[in-house]
Write a protein that holds these residues in place. Structure first.
Motif, short mmCIF file in Angstrom:
data_model
loop_
_atom_site.label_atom_id
_atom_site.label_comp_id
_atom_site.label_asym_id
_atom_site.label_seq_id
_atom_site.Cartn_x
_atom_site.Cartn_y
_atom_site.Cartn_z
N PRO A 231 -10.80 2.65 7.59
CA PRO A 231 -9.37 2.96 7.48
C PRO A 231 -8.81 2.43 6.16
CG PRO A 231 -9.88 2.12 9.66
CD PRO A 231 -11.11 1.93 8.84
N PRO A 232 -7.84 3.13 5.54
CA PRO A 232 -7.33 2.74 4.22
C PRO A 232 -6.88 1.29 4.13
CG PRO A 232 -6.52 4.91 4.81
CD PRO A 232 -7.23 4.38 6.02
N THR A 233 -6.19 0.79 5.16
CA THR A 233 -5.70 -0.58 5.08
C THR A 233 -6.84 -1.60 5.10
OG1 THR A 233 -5.38 -0.45 7.49
CG2 THR A 233 -3.42 -0.19 6.10
N PRO B 75 0.82 5.82 4.70
CA PRO B 75 -0.41 6.35 5.26
C PRO B 75 -0.66 7.81 4.91
CG PRO B 75 0.77 5.07 6.91
CD PRO B 75 1.68 5.20 5.71
N GLN C 221 -10.04 -0.83 4.07
CA GLN C 221 -10.75 -0.63 2.81
C GLN C 221 -10.04 -1.34 1.66
OE1 GLN C 221 -13.78 1.09 2.47
NE2 GLN C 221 -13.68 0.08 0.47
N TYR C 222 -8.72 -1.37 1.73
CA TYR C 222 -7.93 -2.02 0.68
C TYR C 222 -8.26 -3.51 0.59
CZ TYR C 222 -3.79 -3.20 -2.10
OH TYR C 222 -2.94 -3.64 -3.08
N GLY D 202 -16.63 3.77 1.86
CA GLY D 202 -15.28 4.33 1.84
C GLY D 202 -14.85 4.97 3.14
N SER D 203 -15.62 4.77 4.22
CA SER D 203 -15.31 5.42 5.50
C SER D 203 -14.36 4.62 6.37
CB SER D 203 -16.62 5.67 6.27
OG SER D 203 -17.28 4.43 6.53
N ASP E 252 -11.62 -3.85 -1.04
CA ASP E 252 -11.52 -3.57 -2.47
C ASP E 252 -10.96 -4.77 -3.23
OD1 ASP E 252 -12.53 -1.06 -2.03
OD2 ASP E 252 -10.59 -0.04 -2.10
N LEU F 235 0.82 -1.20 0.00
CA LEU F 235 0.00 0.00 0.00
C LEU F 235 0.86 1.25 0.00
CD1 LEU F 235 -2.52 -1.04 2.77
CD2 LEU F 235 -2.94 -0.99 0.33
N THR G 196 -0.90 11.26 -0.63
CA THR G 196 -2.03 12.01 -1.17
C THR G 196 -2.21 11.71 -2.64
OG1 THR G 196 -0.55 13.88 -1.62
CG2 THR G 196 -1.72 13.89 0.49
N ASP H 99 2.17 -4.18 5.65
CA ASP H 99 0.77 -3.82 5.46
C ASP H 99 -0.15 -4.79 6.18
OD1 ASP H 99 1.39 -1.64 3.85
OD2 ASP H 99 1.49 -2.86 2.05
#
Length: 361
Positions: free
Chosen positions: A184-186, A14, A188-189, A181-182, A192, A11, A17, A135
Protein backbone atom coordinates in the motif's frame (compact mmCIF):
# COMPACT_ATOMS: atom_id res chain seq x y z
CA UNK A 1 13.93 13.77 19.73
CA UNK A 2 11.45 15.66 17.58
CA UNK A 3 11.23 14.94 13.88
CA UNK A 4 13.76 16.32 11.42
CA UNK A 5 11.49 15.54 8.50
CA UNK A 6 8.62 17.87 9.46
CA UNK A 7 5.67 18.52 7.17
CA UNK A 8 7.48 17.34 4.04
CA UNK A 9 6.24 13.88 5.01
CA UNK A 10 2.71 14.67 3.97
CA UNK A 11 1.65 12.16 1.34
CA UNK A 12 -0.47 12.92 -1.73
CA UNK A 13 -4.16 12.02 -1.42
CA UNK A 14 -4.89 8.31 -1.91
CA UNK A 15 -6.49 8.99 -5.30
CA UNK A 16 -3.63 11.11 -6.57
CA UNK A 17 -2.40 10.20 -10.05
CA UNK A 18 0.59 12.52 -9.94
CA UNK A 19 3.50 10.83 -11.69
CA UNK A 20 7.14 11.63 -11.13
CA UNK A 21 10.40 9.98 -12.12
CA UNK A 22 11.95 8.06 -9.24
CA UNK A 23 15.25 9.32 -7.90
CA UNK A 24 17.82 6.71 -7.00
CA UNK A 25 21.08 7.60 -5.28
CA UNK A 26 23.84 5.05 -5.81
CA UNK A 27 26.66 5.37 -3.32
CA UNK A 28 29.70 3.37 -4.48
CA UNK A 29 32.26 4.78 -2.08
CA UNK A 30 34.73 2.19 -0.86
CA UNK A 31 34.02 -0.30 -3.64
CA UNK A 32 37.01 -2.54 -4.33
CA UNK A 33 37.29 -3.35 -8.07
CA UNK A 34 39.26 -6.49 -7.19
CA UNK A 35 36.22 -7.96 -5.42
CA UNK A 36 33.58 -7.56 -8.07
CA UNK A 37 33.87 -3.78 -7.95
CA UNK A 38 31.09 -1.49 -8.98
CA UNK A 39 29.48 -4.13 -11.17
CA UNK A 40 28.62 -6.28 -8.15
CA UNK A 41 27.57 -3.24 -6.11
CA UNK A 42 25.39 -2.02 -8.96
CA UNK A 43 23.57 -5.34 -9.14
CA UNK A 44 22.84 -5.19 -5.39
CA UNK A 45 21.48 -1.67 -5.71
CA UNK A 46 19.33 -2.74 -8.60
CA UNK A 47 17.80 -5.49 -6.44
CA UNK A 48 17.26 -3.15 -3.49
CA UNK A 49 15.90 -0.09 -5.23
CA UNK A 50 14.05 -1.61 -8.20
CA UNK A 51 15.73 0.64 -10.75
CA UNK A 52 13.29 1.28 -13.53
CA UNK A 53 13.21 3.10 -16.88
CA UNK A 54 13.00 6.84 -16.35
CA UNK A 55 15.00 6.76 -13.12
CA UNK A 56 17.23 9.68 -12.24
CA UNK A 57 20.41 7.97 -11.08
CA UNK A 58 22.89 9.97 -9.01
CA UNK A 59 26.30 8.41 -8.55
CA UNK A 60 28.46 9.57 -5.68
CA UNK A 61 31.82 9.57 -7.43
CA UNK A 62 34.89 8.20 -5.67
CA UNK A 63 37.30 10.23 -7.74
CA UNK A 64 38.11 7.13 -9.75
CA UNK A 65 36.78 7.73 -13.26
CA UNK A 66 37.08 4.01 -14.01
CA UNK A 67 34.64 3.17 -11.22
CA UNK A 68 32.02 5.57 -12.58
CA UNK A 69 32.50 4.28 -16.10
CA UNK A 70 32.16 0.71 -14.85
CA UNK A 71 28.86 1.54 -13.15
CA UNK A 72 27.66 3.31 -16.29
CA UNK A 73 28.56 0.31 -18.43
CA UNK A 74 27.00 -2.09 -15.95
CA UNK A 75 23.77 -0.13 -15.91
CA UNK A 76 23.57 -0.21 -19.71
CA UNK A 77 23.87 -4.00 -19.47
CA UNK A 78 21.17 -4.13 -16.81
CA UNK A 79 18.71 -2.39 -19.13
CA UNK A 80 19.05 -5.09 -21.78
CA UNK A 81 22.16 -3.68 -23.42
CA UNK A 82 20.32 -0.79 -25.06
CA UNK A 83 21.47 2.80 -24.90
CA UNK A 84 20.42 4.48 -21.66
CA UNK A 85 18.85 7.36 -23.60
CA UNK A 86 16.20 4.98 -24.89
CA UNK A 87 15.09 4.39 -21.32
CA UNK A 88 15.12 8.03 -20.28
CA UNK A 89 17.88 7.40 -17.76
CA UNK A 90 19.99 10.30 -16.52
CA UNK A 91 23.35 9.72 -14.89
CA UNK A 92 24.70 12.56 -12.78
CA UNK A 93 28.31 11.85 -11.85
CA UNK A 94 30.24 13.89 -9.34
CA UNK A 95 30.68 14.42 -5.64
CA UNK A 96 27.49 15.10 -3.75
CA UNK A 97 27.63 18.45 -1.97
CA UNK A 98 25.06 20.36 0.03
CA UNK A 99 23.58 23.02 -2.22
CA UNK A 100 24.64 21.41 -5.48
CA UNK A 101 22.03 18.65 -5.93
CA UNK A 102 18.21 18.36 -5.92
CA UNK A 103 16.55 19.70 -2.77
CA UNK A 104 15.35 16.32 -1.56
CA UNK A 105 18.87 14.92 -1.65
CA UNK A 106 20.12 17.96 0.23
CA UNK A 107 17.53 17.31 2.92
CA UNK A 108 18.30 13.58 3.02
CA UNK A 109 21.98 14.31 3.53
CA UNK A 110 21.27 16.78 6.32
CA UNK A 111 19.10 14.21 8.09
CA UNK A 112 21.74 11.51 7.61
CA UNK A 113 24.42 13.77 9.08
CA UNK A 114 22.30 14.29 12.20
CA UNK A 115 21.60 10.56 12.51
CA UNK A 116 25.28 9.63 12.16
CA UNK A 117 26.26 12.25 14.73
CA UNK A 118 23.78 10.92 17.31
CA UNK A 119 24.68 7.29 16.67
CA UNK A 120 28.34 8.06 17.29
CA UNK A 121 27.46 9.70 20.60
CA UNK A 122 24.76 7.39 21.94
CA UNK A 123 24.31 4.43 19.59
CA UNK A 124 20.62 5.29 19.20
CA UNK A 125 18.40 8.09 17.89
CA UNK A 126 14.61 8.46 18.19
CA UNK A 127 12.28 10.43 15.92
CA UNK A 128 8.92 10.97 17.60
CA UNK A 129 6.99 11.69 14.40
CA UNK A 130 8.07 10.30 11.07
CA UNK A 131 4.78 11.28 9.42
CA UNK A 132 2.21 14.03 9.91
CA UNK A 133 -0.83 12.92 11.91
CA UNK A 134 -3.26 12.03 9.12
CA UNK A 135 -0.63 9.99 7.25
CA UNK A 136 0.51 8.31 10.46
CA UNK A 137 -3.09 7.15 11.06
CA UNK A 138 -3.46 5.99 7.44
CA UNK A 139 -0.20 4.04 7.68
CA UNK A 140 -1.28 2.30 10.92
CA UNK A 141 -4.61 1.32 9.35
CA UNK A 142 -2.87 0.05 6.21
CA UNK A 143 -0.51 -2.10 8.30
CA UNK A 144 -3.41 -3.72 10.17
CA UNK A 145 -5.26 -4.38 6.90
CA UNK A 146 -2.08 -5.77 5.35
CA UNK A 147 -1.57 -8.13 8.29
CA UNK A 148 -4.70 -10.05 7.24
CA UNK A 149 -3.32 -10.58 3.74
CA UNK A 150 0.25 -11.67 4.53
CA UNK A 151 1.50 -15.04 5.71
CA UNK A 152 3.16 -14.76 9.12
CA UNK A 153 5.57 -17.23 10.68
CA UNK A 154 6.28 -17.93 14.33
CA UNK A 155 9.48 -16.00 14.97
CA UNK A 156 12.62 -17.78 16.10
CA UNK A 157 15.93 -16.98 17.77
CA UNK A 158 19.52 -17.82 16.82
CA UNK A 159 21.05 -18.45 13.43
CA UNK A 160 22.04 -21.51 11.42
CA UNK A 161 22.07 -24.72 13.47
CA UNK A 162 21.33 -22.69 16.61
CA UNK A 163 18.04 -21.40 15.18
CA UNK A 164 14.98 -22.43 17.17
CA UNK A 165 11.38 -21.39 17.72
CA UNK A 166 10.58 -21.06 21.40
CA UNK A 167 7.47 -19.16 22.43
CA UNK A 168 9.01 -18.51 25.83
CA UNK A 169 11.76 -16.35 24.27
CA UNK A 170 9.73 -14.20 21.90
CA UNK A 171 6.03 -13.85 21.27
CA UNK A 172 5.82 -12.28 17.83
CA UNK A 173 4.85 -13.43 14.35
CA UNK A 174 6.90 -12.07 11.45
CA UNK A 175 6.82 -11.77 7.68
CA UNK A 176 9.20 -10.24 5.15
CA UNK A 177 7.89 -7.26 3.20
CA UNK A 178 8.26 -7.22 -0.57
CA UNK A 179 10.41 -4.57 -2.21
CA UNK A 180 8.68 -4.69 -5.59
CA UNK A 181 6.35 -1.72 -5.04
CA UNK A 182 3.31 -3.93 -4.36
CA UNK A 183 2.68 -2.60 -0.83
CA UNK A 184 0.00 0.00 0.00
CA UNK A 185 1.28 3.55 -0.81
CA UNK A 186 1.46 4.66 2.83
CA UNK A 187 3.50 1.58 3.78
CA UNK A 188 5.73 1.83 0.71
CA UNK A 189 6.39 5.46 1.60
CA UNK A 190 7.84 4.43 4.97
CA UNK A 191 10.13 1.88 3.30
CA UNK A 192 11.23 4.45 0.72
CA UNK A 193 12.15 6.92 3.46
CA UNK A 194 14.28 4.29 5.20
CA UNK A 195 16.03 3.47 1.94
CA UNK A 196 16.75 7.15 1.32
CA UNK A 197 18.17 7.38 4.82
CA UNK A 198 20.35 4.34 4.14
CA UNK A 199 21.84 6.00 1.06
CA UNK A 200 22.39 9.23 2.95
CA UNK A 201 24.19 7.42 5.79
CA UNK A 202 26.39 5.64 3.23
CA UNK A 203 27.34 9.00 1.76
CA UNK A 204 28.05 10.63 5.13
CA UNK A 205 30.10 7.72 6.50
CA UNK A 206 31.76 7.08 3.12
CA UNK A 207 31.06 3.37 3.58
CA UNK A 208 29.02 1.12 1.28
CA UNK A 209 25.62 0.20 2.73
CA UNK A 210 24.02 -1.54 -0.24
CA UNK A 211 21.35 -3.74 1.28
CA UNK A 212 18.14 -3.31 3.22
CA UNK A 213 15.58 -5.86 4.35
CA UNK A 214 12.15 -5.15 5.81
CA UNK A 215 10.13 -7.22 8.24
CA UNK A 216 6.69 -6.72 9.74
CA UNK A 217 6.33 -8.03 13.29
CA UNK A 218 3.03 -8.63 15.04
CA UNK A 219 2.86 -9.37 18.76
CA UNK A 220 -0.36 -11.09 19.74
CA UNK A 221 -0.97 -10.03 23.36
CA UNK A 222 0.86 -13.11 24.64
CA UNK A 223 2.72 -11.15 27.33
CA UNK A 224 6.01 -12.76 26.30
CA UNK A 225 7.80 -9.88 24.59
CA UNK A 226 11.27 -10.71 23.26
CA UNK A 227 14.30 -11.56 25.40
CA UNK A 228 17.52 -9.52 25.30
CA UNK A 229 19.46 -10.04 22.08
CA UNK A 230 21.58 -8.40 19.41
CA UNK A 231 20.34 -8.23 15.82
CA UNK A 232 23.69 -9.52 14.58
CA UNK A 233 26.22 -12.00 15.90
CA UNK A 234 29.35 -10.11 16.85
CA UNK A 235 31.46 -12.83 15.25
CA UNK A 236 29.41 -12.91 12.02
CA UNK A 237 31.28 -12.56 8.69
CA UNK A 238 31.76 -8.93 7.71
CA UNK A 239 30.24 -9.38 4.25
CA UNK A 240 26.71 -7.98 4.25
CA UNK A 241 26.63 -7.84 8.03
CA UNK A 242 23.74 -5.97 9.63
CA UNK A 243 24.96 -2.53 10.67
CA UNK A 244 21.85 -0.54 11.60
CA UNK A 245 18.38 -1.43 12.85
CA UNK A 246 15.44 0.92 12.21
CA UNK A 247 12.04 0.28 13.80
CA UNK A 248 8.85 2.13 12.87
CA UNK A 249 5.88 1.66 15.21
CA UNK A 250 2.24 1.46 14.05
CA UNK A 251 0.23 1.42 17.29
CA UNK A 252 -2.35 4.21 17.42
CA UNK A 253 -4.06 3.21 20.69
CA UNK A 254 -0.98 2.50 22.79
CA UNK A 255 -0.84 3.47 26.46
CA UNK A 256 1.47 2.49 29.32
CA UNK A 257 -0.86 -0.27 30.56
CA UNK A 258 -0.32 -2.21 27.33
CA UNK A 259 3.42 -2.66 27.75
CA UNK A 260 5.56 -3.72 24.80
CA UNK A 261 8.22 -1.01 25.21
CA UNK A 262 11.61 -1.42 23.57
CA UNK A 263 14.49 -1.44 26.03
CA UNK A 264 17.98 -0.68 24.70
CA UNK A 265 21.34 -1.07 26.43
CA UNK A 266 23.81 1.46 24.96
CA UNK A 267 26.66 0.15 27.14
CA UNK A 268 26.44 -3.21 25.36
CA UNK A 269 28.19 -1.50 22.46
CA UNK A 270 31.40 -1.18 24.50
CA UNK A 271 33.89 -3.94 23.70
CA UNK A 272 35.28 -3.91 27.23
CA UNK A 273 31.91 -5.24 28.48
CA UNK A 274 31.77 -8.28 26.17
CA UNK A 275 32.29 -11.55 28.04
CA UNK A 276 34.97 -14.12 27.22
CA UNK A 277 35.46 -17.76 28.27
CA UNK A 278 38.71 -16.76 29.94
CA UNK A 279 36.97 -14.30 32.31
CA UNK A 280 36.76 -15.14 35.98
CA UNK A 281 33.35 -15.43 37.65
CA UNK A 282 33.89 -12.04 39.27
CA UNK A 283 34.82 -10.43 35.94
CA UNK A 284 31.82 -11.98 34.21
CA UNK A 285 29.47 -10.65 36.87
CA UNK A 286 30.95 -7.17 36.63
CA UNK A 287 30.74 -7.12 32.83
CA UNK A 288 27.12 -8.26 32.92
CA UNK A 289 26.27 -5.55 35.43
CA UNK A 290 27.92 -2.81 33.35
CA UNK A 291 26.60 -4.07 30.03
CA UNK A 292 22.98 -3.91 31.16
CA UNK A 293 23.26 -0.67 33.15
CA UNK A 294 21.55 2.58 32.16
CA UNK A 295 18.93 1.17 29.75
CA UNK A 296 16.86 3.40 27.47
CA UNK A 297 13.14 2.62 27.37
CA UNK A 298 11.20 3.58 24.21
CA UNK A 299 7.42 3.58 23.98
CA UNK A 300 6.03 1.90 20.82
CA UNK A 301 3.75 4.82 19.94
CA UNK A 302 2.51 5.09 16.39
CA UNK A 303 4.68 7.22 14.10
CA UNK A 304 7.87 6.78 16.13
CA UNK A 305 11.09 5.73 14.37
CA UNK A 306 14.02 4.30 16.34
CA UNK A 307 17.47 3.83 14.79
CA UNK A 308 20.32 2.07 16.57
CA UNK A 309 23.47 0.08 15.94
CA UNK A 310 22.47 -3.53 15.29
CA UNK A 311 25.20 -4.68 17.67
CA UNK A 312 23.41 -3.14 20.68
CA UNK A 313 21.56 -5.49 23.03
CA UNK A 314 17.84 -4.76 23.26
CA UNK A 315 14.60 -6.45 24.22
CA UNK A 316 10.83 -6.03 23.96
CA UNK A 317 9.10 -5.93 27.33
CA UNK A 318 5.97 -8.11 27.81
CA UNK A 319 3.11 -6.78 25.69
CA UNK A 320 -0.61 -6.96 26.46
CA UNK A 321 -2.00 -5.76 23.15
CA UNK A 322 -1.66 -6.40 19.42
CA UNK A 323 1.62 -4.63 18.69
CA UNK A 324 2.86 -3.83 15.15
CA UNK A 325 6.28 -2.66 14.00
CA UNK A 326 8.22 -2.49 10.73
CA UNK A 327 11.91 -3.27 11.11
CA UNK A 328 14.50 -2.32 8.52
CA UNK A 329 18.01 -3.77 8.69
CA UNK A 330 20.70 -1.90 6.78
CA UNK A 331 23.62 -4.13 5.83
CA UNK A 332 27.04 -3.69 4.30
CA UNK A 333 30.51 -5.24 4.01
CA UNK A 334 32.27 -2.74 6.28
CA UNK A 335 31.80 -1.24 9.72
CA UNK A 336 30.27 2.24 9.55
CA UNK A 337 32.66 3.41 12.25
CA UNK A 338 29.85 4.45 14.61
CA UNK A 339 31.36 2.94 17.76
CA UNK A 340 30.62 4.55 21.11
CA UNK A 341 33.35 7.08 22.06
CA UNK A 342 33.96 5.19 25.32
CA UNK A 343 34.50 1.84 23.58
CA UNK A 344 38.03 0.47 23.49
CA UNK A 345 37.50 -0.79 19.94
CA UNK A 346 34.88 -0.83 17.20
CA UNK A 347 32.64 -3.70 18.29
CA UNK A 348 31.75 -4.43 14.65
CA UNK A 349 35.35 -5.29 13.76
CA UNK A 350 37.25 -6.07 16.98
CA UNK A 351 35.27 -8.82 18.66
CA UNK A 352 37.25 -11.39 20.65
CA UNK A 353 34.67 -12.52 23.21
CA UNK A 354 32.18 -15.37 23.09
CA UNK A 355 28.70 -14.25 24.09
CA UNK A 356 27.13 -17.42 22.69
CA UNK A 357 27.95 -19.25 25.94
CA UNK A 358 25.78 -16.92 28.02
CA UNK A 359 21.98 -17.23 28.25
CA UNK A 360 19.70 -14.30 27.39
CA UNK A 361 18.38 -12.18 30.20
Amino acid sequence: MSTLWGDVNELPPPCSTTASKPEVFLDILGVDPANGGAAAMMEKYREDTSLSPGALVLINKTGETGIVLEVFTTYIKLVSGEACSRHGVTLLCGKLRIGSEPKQLQKDLKIAEGVVSELKKKGVIVFDELLVEKDRIRAAEAIKDLSFELDFNVAGTGQGEAHKRDGRLRGDLTTWLAKDGSLPPTVQYILDKMNRLRRGIASVTKKPLPRSSFQLAKYTSSGVGYVSHRDVRLDAPQDNKRRLTCIYYCNEDWDASKGGCLELYPNSGLTQHVESRSDSAETLSEKQKKKFSKPIRIEPRSGKLVIFNSSLIHRVLPEHFERYAITCWMSGPESLGLQHPSSEFDIDTHFTGDESIFPSR
